[in-house]
Design a protein around this motif. Structure first.
Motif, short mmCIF file in Angstrom:
data_model
loop_
_atom_site.label_atom_id
_atom_site.label_comp_id
_atom_site.label_asym_id
_atom_site.label_seq_id
_atom_site.Cartn_x
_atom_site.Cartn_y
_atom_site.Cartn_z
N VAL A 1 31.72 37.56 38.05
CA VAL A 1 32.69 37.21 39.11
C VAL A 1 32.05 37.49 40.46
O VAL A 1 31.20 38.38 40.57
N LYS A 2 32.48 36.75 41.47
CA LYS A 2 31.96 37.03 42.81
C LYS A 2 32.76 38.15 43.46
O LYS A 2 33.97 38.25 43.23
N ALA A 3 32.13 38.94 44.30
CA ALA A 3 32.89 39.89 45.13
C ALA A 3 33.88 39.06 45.92
O ALA A 3 33.54 37.98 46.44
N GLY A 4 35.15 39.51 45.99
CA GLY A 4 36.19 38.73 46.64
C GLY A 4 36.83 37.71 45.72
O GLY A 4 37.84 37.10 46.06
N GLY A 5 36.27 37.54 44.55
CA GLY A 5 36.81 36.59 43.55
C GLY A 5 37.93 37.23 42.74
O GLY A 5 38.43 38.31 43.09
N SER A 6 38.29 36.57 41.65
CA SER A 6 39.45 37.08 40.93
C SER A 6 39.28 37.04 39.42
O SER A 6 38.55 36.22 38.86
N LEU A 7 39.99 37.99 38.80
CA LEU A 7 40.14 38.01 37.35
C LEU A 7 41.61 37.75 37.06
O LEU A 7 42.47 38.40 37.68
N THR A 8 41.90 36.83 36.16
CA THR A 8 43.29 36.60 35.77
C THR A 8 43.42 36.86 34.27
O THR A 8 42.71 36.26 33.46
N VAL B 1 29.50 41.81 38.97
CA VAL B 1 29.93 41.31 40.28
C VAL B 1 28.69 40.80 41.00
O VAL B 1 27.65 41.47 41.02
N THR B 2 28.82 39.60 41.57
CA THR B 2 27.71 39.01 42.31
C THR B 2 28.10 38.93 43.78
O THR B 2 29.23 39.26 44.15
N GLY B 3 27.18 38.50 44.61
CA GLY B 3 27.48 38.35 46.03
C GLY B 3 26.72 39.36 46.86
O GLY B 3 25.85 40.08 46.36
N SER B 4 27.09 39.42 48.14
CA SER B 4 26.30 40.23 49.06
C SER B 4 27.10 41.42 49.60
O SER B 4 26.86 41.88 50.71
N GLY B 5 28.07 41.91 48.81
CA GLY B 5 28.82 43.10 49.21
C GLY B 5 27.89 44.28 49.43
O GLY B 5 26.82 44.37 48.83
N THR B 6 28.32 45.18 50.30
CA THR B 6 27.45 46.30 50.67
C THR B 6 28.01 47.66 50.23
O THR B 6 27.34 48.67 50.36
#
Ligand SMILES: *[C@@H]1O[C@H](CO)[C@@H](O)[C@H](O)[C@H]1NC(C)=O
Length: 247
Positions: free
Chosen positions: A89-96, A201-206
């Motif tokens: 999932v991307k950071a900021g994305g969602s799990l349902t 979790v993927t993306g560029s979260g810090t």
């Protein structure tokens, strides 16, 4: 032998009235949940499908009771073990999460979401090492007196958890939990339904997670949000567990 196990499964299906996460999506992508049949497949054949949802032995579709809050079962349900796969999932994305196999029957109670860093491969984590950080806490809407559980019922058994947008990429166990409170006016009457999933979790979260809480330290049987009368107007519900982290 097979027939009698099938009969046991059929019997279990007739007595269950609660539930588990049948399947879940990560940014809209389908992922299989841990079905109770997989337990019998494992017993019969030694294996069951590789999935990102955790294995657990809540064979009656049941719950973890408050008298087991200080046992490892509170982490990810009874005799749980990590799933063999990891969803993404991307950071900021969602799990349902979709609860099944029948409609969720309990309208009283909060819904909580937690995440713990795996610090490596989630498929090999030791559950008692997981340090949980609460990222979702929905109790009751005071104006309407509608609990999160009732909302889940009206959403057809679906519940969405948003991943904090700032969360650093990495492997995490997500823990989704309903606490059913219809019996909470008696000691040991609350019912916890924790469900766990390996998610990268993927993306560029810090942001790395703050210090978390071991499963056995999350709740006490006499917490004000665990032992209470739900059959009255609720004006101050104290959501169980540690502080919420929003990223
Ligand atoms: C996902 O779970 C829901 C709730 O139990 C169920 O109705 C649906 O059929 C499941 N979907 C699949 C593709 O298994």
């Amino acid at each position: 032998m097979k027939a009698s196990l099938a009969a046991v499964t059929a019997f279990a299906a007739t007595v269950m009235g609660h539930g588990f996460v049948n399947n879940f999506t990560t940014d809209g992508k389908f992922n299989q949940g841990f079905l109770l049949d997989y337990y019998y497949q494992k017993v019969n054949t030694g294996s069951f499908p590789a999935i990102a949802a955790w294995y657990a032995e809540n064979l009656d579709s049941g719950f973890v009771a408050p008298d087991a809050y200080q046992t490892a079962d509170i982490n990810c349900h009874k005799n749980s073990a990590p799933g063999a796969l990891t969803a993404t999932v991307k950071a900021g994305g969602s799990l349902t999460f979709s609860w099944g196999p029948d409609a969720w029957p309990h309208p009283y109670g909060p819904i909580l979401g937690y995440v713990a860093a795996c610090n490596g491969d989630c498929t090999k984590v030791v559950k008692t090492n997981l340090q949980w950080v609460k990222i979702q806490a929905e109790g009751i809407d005071y104006a309407s007196q509608v609990w999160a559980s009732q909302k889940l019922v009206s959403q057809g058994g679906k519940w969405t958890l948003t991943v904090p947008a700032s969360l650093k990429a990495g492997n995490y166990v997500f823990r989704h939990e309903i606490i059913a409170l219809h019996g909470a006016n008696s000691p040991n009457g609350a019912q916890n339904y924790p469900q766990c999933f390996n998610v990268a979790v993927t993306g560029s979260g810090t942001k790395t997670l703050p210090a978390g809480t071991a499963g056995t330290a999350l709740y006490k049987s006499n917490d004000p949000g665990i032992l209470l009368n739900p059959y009255t107007t609720i004006t101050n519900y104290v959501i169980p567990g540690p502080a919420l982290w929003t990223g």
